[in-house]
Design a protein around this motif. Sequence first.
Motif, mmCIF file in Angstrom:
data_model
loop_
_atom_site.group_PDB
_atom_site.id
_atom_site.type_symbol
_atom_site.label_atom_id
_atom_site.label_comp_id
_atom_site.label_asym_id
_atom_site.label_seq_id
_atom_site.Cartn_x
_atom_site.Cartn_y
_atom_site.Cartn_z
ATOM 1 N N CYS A 1 13.062 17.052 5.255
ATOM 2 C CA CYS A 1 13.251 17.889 4.064
ATOM 3 C C CYS A 1 14.715 17.975 3.623
ATOM 4 N N LYS A 2 15.626 18.020 4.563
ATOM 5 C CA LYS A 2 17.045 18.122 4.203
ATOM 6 C C LYS A 2 17.563 16.835 3.573
ATOM 7 N N GLY A 3 16.864 15.734 3.786
ATOM 8 C CA GLY A 3 17.295 14.467 3.214
ATOM 9 C C GLY A 3 16.387 13.987 2.104
ATOM 10 N N ALA A 4 15.665 14.904 1.498
ATOM 11 C CA ALA A 4 14.648 14.552 0.502
ATOM 12 C C ALA A 4 15.219 13.727 -0.651
ATOM 13 N N PRO A 5 14.388 12.825 -1.175
ATOM 14 C CA PRO A 5 13.017 12.477 -0.828
ATOM 15 C C PRO A 5 12.971 11.481 0.330
ATOM 16 N N ALA A 6 11.897 11.533 1.075
ATOM 17 C CA ALA A 6 11.750 10.691 2.264
ATOM 18 C C ALA A 6 10.645 9.662 2.086
ATOM 19 N N VAL A 7 10.876 8.507 2.713
ATOM 20 C CA VAL A 7 9.932 7.390 2.661
ATOM 21 C C VAL A 7 9.786 6.837 4.072
ATOM 22 N N LYS A 8 8.589 6.414 4.416
ATOM 23 C CA LYS A 8 8.359 5.792 5.717
ATOM 24 C C LYS A 8 7.796 4.398 5.491
ATOM 25 N N ILE A 9 8.471 3.412 6.052
ATOM 26 C CA ILE A 9 8.012 2.024 6.016
ATOM 27 C C ILE A 9 7.810 1.618 7.463
ATOM 28 N N ASP A 10 6.588 1.243 7.792
ATOM 29 C CA ASP A 10 6.206 0.996 9.171
ATOM 30 C C ASP A 10 6.507 2.259 9.981
ATOM 31 N N ASP A 11 7.399 2.185 10.963
ATOM 32 C CA ASP A 11 7.699 3.361 11.781
ATOM 33 C C ASP A 11 9.070 3.942 11.483
ATOM 34 N N GLU A 12 9.729 3.457 10.449
ATOM 35 C CA GLU A 12 11.088 3.886 10.116
ATOM 36 C C GLU A 12 11.069 4.821 8.908
ATOM 37 N N VAL A 13 11.731 5.982 9.047
ATOM 38 C CA VAL A 13 11.830 6.931 7.939
ATOM 39 C C VAL A 13 13.210 6.807 7.308
ATOM 40 N N TYR A 14 13.224 6.734 5.979
ATOM 41 C CA TYR A 14 14.464 6.629 5.218
ATOM 42 C C TYR A 14 14.591 7.859 4.327
ATOM 43 N N ALA A 15 15.734 8.536 4.425
ATOM 44 C CA ALA A 15 15.965 9.718 3.596
ATOM 45 C C ALA A 15 17.469 9.940 3.468
ATOM 46 N N PRO A 16 17.965 10.222 2.317
ATOM 47 C CA PRO A 16 17.257 10.260 1.054
ATOM 48 C C PRO A 16 16.990 8.853 0.544
ATOM 49 N N ALA A 17 15.881 8.693 -0.088
ATOM 50 C CA ALA A 17 15.488 7.398 -0.650
ATOM 51 C C ALA A 17 15.673 7.433 -2.161
ATOM 52 N N ARG A 18 16.189 6.368 -2.687
ATOM 53 C CA ARG A 18 16.359 6.206 -4.130
ATOM 54 C C ARG A 18 15.559 4.984 -4.549
ATOM 55 N N PRO A 19 15.053 4.965 -5.777
ATOM 56 C CA PRO A 19 14.202 3.842 -6.205
ATOM 57 C C PRO A 19 14.800 2.464 -5.938
ATOM 58 N N LYS A 20 16.053 2.240 -6.324
ATOM 59 C CA LYS A 20 16.658 0.915 -6.114
ATOM 60 C C LYS A 20 16.750 0.572 -4.631
ATOM 61 N N ASP A 21 17.163 1.541 -3.827
ATOM 62 C CA ASP A 21 17.277 1.310 -2.384
ATOM 63 C C ASP A 21 15.909 1.019 -1.765
ATOM 64 N N GLU B 1 0.855 -1.185 0.000
ATOM 65 C CA GLU B 1 0.000 0.000 0.000
ATOM 66 C C GLU B 1 0.890 1.235 0.000
ATOM 67 N N VAL B 2 0.726 2.080 -1.010
ATOM 68 C CA VAL B 2 1.515 3.296 -1.126
ATOM 69 C C VAL B 2 0.615 4.492 -0.859
ATOM 70 N N GLU B 3 1.065 5.330 0.052
ATOM 71 C CA GLU B 3 0.317 6.535 0.371
ATOM 72 C C GLU B 3 1.219 7.749 0.180
ATOM 73 N N ALA B 4 0.756 8.716 -0.580
ATOM 74 C CA ALA B 4 1.486 9.971 -0.744
ATOM 75 C C ALA B 4 1.112 10.879 0.429
ATOM 76 N N VAL B 5 2.128 11.406 1.091
ATOM 77 C CA VAL B 5 1.899 12.291 2.236
ATOM 78 C C VAL B 5 2.631 13.610 1.997
ATOM 79 N N ASN B 6 2.222 14.644 2.716
ATOM 80 C CA ASN B 6 2.808 15.966 2.500
ATOM 81 C C ASN B 6 4.124 16.205 3.215
ATOM 82 N N CYS B 7 4.389 15.503 4.304
ATOM 83 C CA CYS B 7 5.649 15.745 4.997
ATOM 84 C C CYS B 7 5.993 14.584 5.926
ATOM 85 N N LEU B 8 7.265 14.197 5.881
ATOM 86 C CA LEU B 8 7.788 13.203 6.824
ATOM 87 C C LEU B 8 8.889 13.823 7.679
ATOM 88 N N ASP B 9 9.002 15.154 7.632
ATOM 89 C CA ASP B 9 9.928 15.920 8.460
ATOM 90 C C ASP B 9 11.398 15.586 8.187
#
Length: 77
Positions: free
Chosen positions: A47-67, A37-45
Amino acid sequence: MGIKIKICIGTPCHLMGSQNLIEAVQEFNKKIETDIEVEAVNCLDKCKGAPAVKIDDEVYAPARPKDLIDLIKEQLR
């Protein structure tokens, strides 16, 4: 077992390629036919590591497609 992924589409993340992340997850999901399930959100706090992704409770930034796909594969194990 489904995976919930939040992908930031706020301005910094959008400018740094968050749409590429969304497309990569959608393409991967079609290939393996699993419950991602993919949800687009406005902010994961992260910004300096953009783009950011959250899986469960873990935020990954910067995120790259392969990673991101590698993280999803890890979650599916």
